[in-house]
Design a protein around this motif. Structure first.
Motif, short mmCIF file in Angstrom:
data_model
loop_
_atom_site.label_atom_id
_atom_site.label_comp_id
_atom_site.label_asym_id
_atom_site.label_seq_id
_atom_site.Cartn_x
_atom_site.Cartn_y
_atom_site.Cartn_z
N HIS A 46 0.78 -1.10 0.03
CA HIS A 46 0.04 0.14 0.00
C HIS A 46 0.79 1.17 -0.22
O HIS A 46 1.73 1.39 0.79
CB HIS A 46 -0.92 0.00 1.38
CG HIS A 46 -1.70 -1.09 1.35
ND1 HIS A 46 -1.50 -2.36 1.61
CD2 HIS A 46 -3.21 -1.10 1.39
CE1 HIS A 46 -2.43 -3.11 1.60
NE2 HIS A 46 -3.51 -2.36 1.51
N LEU A 74 1.11 5.78 -0.93
CA LEU A 74 0.72 7.02 -1.55
C LEU A 74 1.05 6.92 -3.11
O LEU A 74 2.17 6.40 -3.44
CB LEU A 74 1.18 8.22 -0.91
CG LEU A 74 0.95 8.46 0.71
CD1 LEU A 74 1.54 9.85 0.95
CD2 LEU A 74 -0.71 8.63 0.73
N GLU A 75 0.22 7.63 -3.92
CA GLU A 75 0.62 7.86 -5.37
C GLU A 75 2.03 8.13 -5.82
O GLU A 75 2.74 7.38 -6.58
CB GLU A 75 -0.55 8.60 -5.95
CG GLU A 75 -0.34 8.76 -7.60
CD GLU A 75 -0.79 7.64 -8.22
OE1 GLU A 75 -1.65 6.86 -7.86
OE2 GLU A 75 0.23 6.99 -9.05
N ALA A 76 2.49 9.25 -4.88
CA ALA A 76 3.98 9.77 -5.32
C ALA A 76 4.88 8.69 -4.87
O ALA A 76 5.97 8.62 -5.41
CB ALA A 76 4.17 11.19 -4.43
N SER A 77 4.64 7.86 -3.93
CA SER A 77 5.60 6.75 -3.51
C SER A 77 5.60 5.51 -4.50
O SER A 77 6.32 4.97 -4.99
CB SER A 77 5.20 6.43 -2.13
OG SER A 77 6.39 6.32 -1.35
N ALA A 78 4.33 5.35 -4.82
CA ALA A 78 4.06 4.15 -5.93
C ALA A 78 4.85 4.34 -7.14
O ALA A 78 5.34 3.34 -7.62
CB ALA A 78 2.37 4.17 -6.10
N SER A 79 4.88 5.62 -7.76
CA SER A 79 5.48 5.73 -8.77
C SER A 79 6.99 5.51 -8.61
O SER A 79 7.72 4.95 -9.51
CB SER A 79 5.29 7.21 -9.49
OG SER A 79 5.60 8.23 -8.40
N ARG A 114 -3.30 1.96 -4.07
CA ARG A 114 -3.05 3.28 -3.99
C ARG A 114 -3.84 3.88 -2.90
O ARG A 114 -5.04 3.92 -2.97
CB ARG A 114 -3.02 4.19 -5.45
CG ARG A 114 -1.79 3.57 -6.22
CD ARG A 114 -1.92 4.01 -7.39
NE ARG A 114 -0.85 3.83 -8.29
CZ ARG A 114 -0.02 2.80 -8.61
NH1 ARG A 114 -0.68 1.64 -8.54
NH2 ARG A 114 1.22 2.98 -9.50
N GLY A 167 -4.73 7.37 0.16
CA GLY A 167 -4.60 9.04 -0.04
C GLY A 167 -4.13 9.16 1.19
O GLY A 167 -4.14 8.50 2.41
N GLY A 189 6.81 11.32 -1.87
CA GLY A 189 5.97 10.51 -1.24
C GLY A 189 5.99 10.21 -0.01
O GLY A 189 5.42 9.08 0.63
N THR A 200 5.92 9.31 3.96
CA THR A 200 4.70 8.96 4.82
C THR A 200 4.90 8.70 6.20
O THR A 200 6.12 7.95 6.43
CB THR A 200 3.98 7.80 3.85
OG1 THR A 200 3.65 8.06 2.62
CG2 THR A 200 2.39 7.40 4.74
#
Ligand SMILES: [Zn+2]
Length: 281
Positions: free
Chosen positions: A119, A121-126, A152, A154, A177, A179
């Motif tokens: 799991h 955040l979007e910025a970390s996922a990329s 993903r 929020g 990203g 967190t």
């Protein structure tokens, strides 16, 4: 799998700069040096290495892993999990502090071994999907095996496995990203809020007269404010020495409601000094 990093790349990547680099190694020895598991709370264990934090929060329906350490740490982390009674198939979810090689280098391997869902955040996922490449400040200097992100999330969302629930708080700056995670636990019979607060350093970052700087500095300011506002009884940081974790355990001062605010104050002062120095150059 090993990291192919230059000593220079690692030296600017480290978030505390008191680390001594072995001449022959590409990363600080402590990052992969084994460390026995440490129980931090009724359901929370430190299962990382001597120099990189990895946490597991255990529940009745499975466990959540926070970070994984460097690529070479996968077996050490799995062994520590085994030592505290967590089998690979018990790990149902993996979450991360930030997508740099020292904290998520083993995420693809551990995801494969456990079947856990990642799991982020979007910025970390990329950044995870790119295996650390295209990093805003490090470019392609700090690669690791890329990991798929299954879910993903929020800012403010919870990651829940049965009776265990971790809440995500965006604290960007070190990476977009970044967190910070909070969850409930019990220490010495007292209900507490555990906080895994991300790195708040800007190692080698140009923060003045750089198109990336304004956004990054603004993000850091928000992150400091977020951290100060969090309920915070037990602070853990991705680099344990950044918050004196082992010293606090030794001293019996793990519970400290001022720890997060002081961590924010300390790192904000360092950021301000870095900005002032660069502005004067
Ligand atoms: Zn980092």
């Amino acid at each position: 799998m090993s990291l192919f990093l230059s000593a220079a790349a690692v030296s600017i990547a480290c978030s505390v700069c008191l680390i001594v680099f072995p001449v022959s190694a590409a990363q600080p020895a402590s990052w992969s040096a084994p460390h026995a598991p440490v129980r931090l709370g009724e359901r929370t264990w430190y299962v990382g290495t001597a120099g990189i934090s990895v946490l597991v929060v255990r529940g009745e329906a499975g466990s959540i892993l926070l970070d994984t350490g460097v690529p070479a740490s996968a077996e050490a982390v799995l062994a520590n999990l085994d030592a505290v009674g967590v089998r690979p198939e018990d790990v149902k979810a993996i979450v991360t502090s930030h997508a740099h090689a020292d904290h998520v280098g083993a995420i693809a391997a551990i995801r494969a071994r456990t079947g856990a869902r990642v799991h982020a955040l979007e910025a970390s996922a990329s950044l995870l999907a790119d295996g650390g490449r295209n990093d805003l400040f490090f470019g392609d200097d700090l690669p690791y095996p890329p990991a798929e992100v299954d879910v993903r999330i929020g800012d403010g969302d919870a990651v829940t496995v049965g009776d265990v629930s971790l809440r995500a708080h965006a604290t960007p700056g070190h990476t977009p990203g970044s967190t910070t995670w909070t969850w409930a636990d019990t220490v010495e019979g007292k209900p507490v809020t555990m906080v895994f607060a991300d790195s708040l350093t800007a190692p080698g970052y140009r923060l003045v007269d750089d198109p990336r700087a304004a956004d990054t500095v603004a993000q850091f300011r928000r992150a400091f404010a977020t951290l100060r506002a969090l309920p915070c009884d037990v602070l853990v940081t991705p680099h344990p020495e950044a918050s004196g974790l082992f010293e606090r355990i030794e001293a019996g001062t793990l519970i400290d409601a001022t720890a997060c605010a002081r961590y924010a104050d300390r790192t904000e002062a360092a950021l301000d000094a870095q900005i002032a120095k660069q502005a004067a150059e």
